[in-house]
Design a protein around this motif. Structure first.
Motif, mmCIF file in Angstrom:
data_model
loop_
_atom_site.group_PDB
_atom_site.id
_atom_site.type_symbol
_atom_site.label_atom_id
_atom_site.label_comp_id
_atom_site.label_asym_id
_atom_site.label_seq_id
_atom_site.Cartn_x
_atom_site.Cartn_y
_atom_site.Cartn_z
ATOM 1 N N SER A 64 0.851 -1.198 0.000
ATOM 2 C CA SER A 64 0.000 0.000 0.000
ATOM 3 C C SER A 64 0.883 1.243 0.000
ATOM 4 O O SER A 64 1.766 1.383 0.860
ATOM 5 C CB SER A 64 -0.906 0.016 1.228
ATOM 6 O OG SER A 64 -1.725 -1.146 1.265
ATOM 7 N N TYR A 98 1.388 5.289 0.390
ATOM 8 C CA TYR A 98 0.801 6.428 1.100
ATOM 9 C C TYR A 98 1.580 7.688 0.748
ATOM 10 O O TYR A 98 2.792 7.743 0.955
ATOM 11 C CB TYR A 98 0.855 6.222 2.609
ATOM 12 C CG TYR A 98 -0.136 5.222 3.156
ATOM 13 C CD1 TYR A 98 -1.363 5.644 3.679
ATOM 14 C CD2 TYR A 98 0.156 3.865 3.163
ATOM 15 C CE1 TYR A 98 -2.264 4.720 4.183
ATOM 16 C CE2 TYR A 98 -0.746 2.938 3.670
ATOM 17 C CZ TYR A 98 -1.952 3.381 4.177
ATOM 18 O OH TYR A 98 -2.856 2.475 4.679
ATOM 19 N N ILE A 124 1.939 11.213 2.110
ATOM 20 C CA ILE A 124 1.603 11.892 3.362
ATOM 21 C C ILE A 124 2.091 13.326 3.296
ATOM 22 O O ILE A 124 3.266 13.593 3.021
ATOM 23 C CB ILE A 124 2.219 11.159 4.568
ATOM 24 C CG1 ILE A 124 1.697 9.717 4.616
ATOM 25 C CG2 ILE A 124 1.898 11.891 5.866
ATOM 26 C CD1 ILE A 124 2.291 8.885 5.726
ATOM 27 N N ALA A 159 -2.552 8.426 10.214
ATOM 28 C CA ALA A 159 -1.937 7.622 9.150
ATOM 29 C C ALA A 159 -1.474 6.268 9.681
ATOM 30 O O ALA A 159 -1.708 5.233 9.042
ATOM 31 C CB ALA A 159 -0.753 8.382 8.552
ATOM 32 N N MET A 206 -2.593 2.449 8.609
ATOM 33 C CA MET A 206 -1.596 1.514 8.072
ATOM 34 C C MET A 206 -1.560 0.178 8.809
ATOM 35 O O MET A 206 -0.862 -0.734 8.382
ATOM 36 C CB MET A 206 -0.196 2.142 8.158
ATOM 37 C CG MET A 206 0.033 3.312 7.250
ATOM 38 S SD MET A 206 1.660 4.045 7.583
ATOM 39 C CE MET A 206 1.566 5.513 6.569
ATOM 40 N N GLU A 262 3.246 -0.917 4.203
ATOM 41 C CA GLU A 262 3.197 0.445 3.683
ATOM 42 C C GLU A 262 4.473 0.842 2.950
ATOM 43 O O GLU A 262 5.575 0.396 3.278
ATOM 44 C CB GLU A 262 2.934 1.441 4.818
ATOM 45 C CG GLU A 262 4.147 1.805 5.667
ATOM 46 C CD GLU A 262 4.461 0.766 6.726
ATOM 47 O OE1 GLU A 262 5.529 0.863 7.367
ATOM 48 O OE2 GLU A 262 3.643 -0.148 6.907
ATOM 49 N N ILE A 271 5.849 4.636 1.906
ATOM 50 C CA ILE A 271 5.483 6.030 2.161
ATOM 51 C C ILE A 271 6.267 6.978 1.272
ATOM 52 O O ILE A 271 7.494 6.877 1.154
ATOM 53 C CB ILE A 271 5.720 6.388 3.642
ATOM 54 C CG1 ILE A 271 4.831 5.516 4.539
ATOM 55 C CG2 ILE A 271 5.449 7.860 3.896
ATOM 56 C CD1 ILE A 271 5.091 5.703 6.021
ATOM 57 N N TYR A 324 -3.032 5.757 -1.359
ATOM 58 C CA TYR A 324 -3.773 6.678 -0.513
ATOM 59 C C TYR A 324 -3.018 7.999 -0.401
ATOM 60 O O TYR A 324 -1.798 8.045 -0.564
ATOM 61 C CB TYR A 324 -3.947 6.110 0.901
ATOM 62 C CG TYR A 324 -4.735 4.827 0.990
ATOM 63 C CD1 TYR A 324 -6.129 4.840 1.022
ATOM 64 C CD2 TYR A 324 -4.084 3.592 1.056
ATOM 65 C CE1 TYR A 324 -6.849 3.660 1.105
ATOM 66 C CE2 TYR A 324 -4.797 2.406 1.137
ATOM 67 C CZ TYR A 324 -6.174 2.439 1.169
ATOM 68 O OH TYR A 324 -6.890 1.279 1.248
ATOM 69 N N VAL A 327 -2.715 11.180 2.450
ATOM 70 C CA VAL A 327 -3.025 11.578 3.821
ATOM 71 C C VAL A 327 -2.706 13.068 3.956
ATOM 72 O O VAL A 327 -1.574 13.493 3.704
ATOM 73 C CB VAL A 327 -2.193 10.771 4.841
ATOM 74 C CG1 VAL A 327 -2.599 11.127 6.269
ATOM 75 C CG2 VAL A 327 -2.347 9.275 4.599
ATOM 76 N N ILE A 365 -7.870 10.767 5.008
ATOM 77 C CA ILE A 365 -7.195 9.768 4.187
ATOM 78 C C ILE A 365 -8.087 9.466 2.992
ATOM 79 O O ILE A 365 -9.220 9.001 3.162
ATOM 80 C CB ILE A 365 -6.905 8.486 4.989
ATOM 81 C CG1 ILE A 365 -6.015 8.815 6.189
ATOM 82 C CG2 ILE A 365 -6.242 7.435 4.100
ATOM 83 C CD1 ILE A 365 -5.775 7.655 7.117
#
Length: 294
Positions: A75, A77, A79, A98, A102, A107, A109, A163, A165, A179
């Motif tokens: 996944s 992210y 951020i 966040a 998660m 994750e 990032i 995603y 955030v 999110i």
């Protein structure tokens, strides 16, 4: 008990700090108004981008990775945090939201903001990339580059869902971590930005034509190659403006609170100083009276 000299030194220090806090409060308030204006002006742009992508949500095309859900192994992210501190619990609240999301995910990032980078690094999170000096400028070209990185990760299978955030601006004293789902594009995807910039309901033309039967030129895959990066760029750009506005609001409130605390400290120190001074005067008078009686 502290001496009068020490108290006077502390009073001067608090007064100097208060001046700095007041100046930073004024700067944050000015930036907040500018960021709010930019955010409001961007809403029609994001609404138009959303209008482009909305008909695609009901399409389930197994040949297009953007329109189908797949087994989630990784996944991604994106951020958006702050580059600087002195904004209260702004970064901490974002990080907590966040990290909670998660839970149980592998994750990857992509981080915007030095303060956020430091927070997630201490938590031992997997940070693949950090973007510098983005949140303080917020240009659409930067959002395009970030969106291109996200599309590339998803297309290569490095991430199975994406995603973003960020912090959603509600009022000058209310901002909430959000999110949003960026990829894949499905009917179930959640994007809180839509509540602010919701386009008019999509109506196919003619009305008898259903969304799934629409034809895209030259074809759906090539259309998606242009539409998806544009939509992600618009979403990242809008989220950056939301985050920048929230950061300035949080800093303004934090500086205002600091100024209030400085006033309270000044009052307490002044009372202590006056008490010590009064005691010293009383003692001197007692000594003079005692010496005259002898």
């Amino acid at each position: 008990m502290p001496s009068m000299k020490n108290i006077k030194r502390r009073l001067a220090s608090v007064a100097s700090t208060k001046k700095i806090m007041k100046a930073m409060n004024m700067v944050a308030a000015s930036k907040l108004q500018k960021d709010k204006a930019r955010l409001e002006a961007t809403c029609p742009f994001f609404s138009a981008a959303l209008r482009i992508i909305e008909p695609l949500r009901s399409i389930n095309d197994s040949d297009s990775p953007f329109l189908t859900q797949r087994k989630v192994k990784n996944s991604a992210y994106l951020i958006i945090a702050a580059d600087r501190g002195l904004c209260g619990s702004y970064n901490t609240n974002l990080a907590n939201a966040a990290i909670e999301h998660m839970e149980g995910k592998n994750e990857k990032i992509l981080m915007i903001g030095q303060r956020g980078y430091e927070l997630f690094k201490r938590k031992g999170k997997n940070i693949l990339r950090k973007y510098d000096d983005v949140i303080n400028t917020v240009f659409f070209e930067e959002a395009q580059l970030i969106a291109a990185d996200l599309v590339q990760m998803y297309s290569k299978g490095e991430a199975d869902e994406v995603y973003i955030v960020y912090t959603d601006f509600v009022t000058a004293i209310t901002y909430v971590p959000r999110i949003s789902t960026l990829l894949p594009i499905t009917e179930q995807m959640e994007n809180p930005l839509e509540t602010k910039c919701k386009p008019e309901p999509y109506v196919p033309t003619p009305p008898s034509v259903v969304t799934a039967s629409m034809k895209y030129e030259p074809n759906l895959p090539e259309y998606l190659e242009q539409a998806v990066p544009f939509f992600l760029s618009a979403t990242v750009y809008t989220a950056l403006l939301e985050a920048s506005t929230c950061e300035q609001a949080a800093r303004m409130v934090s500086m205002d609170t600091s100024s209030t605390n400085a006033d309270e400290i000044t009052t307490t120190l002044t009372r202590t100083y006056n008490r010590i001074r009064q005691n010293a005067i009383t003692q001197e008078i007692s000594e003079v009276v005692g010496a005259s009686q002898d």
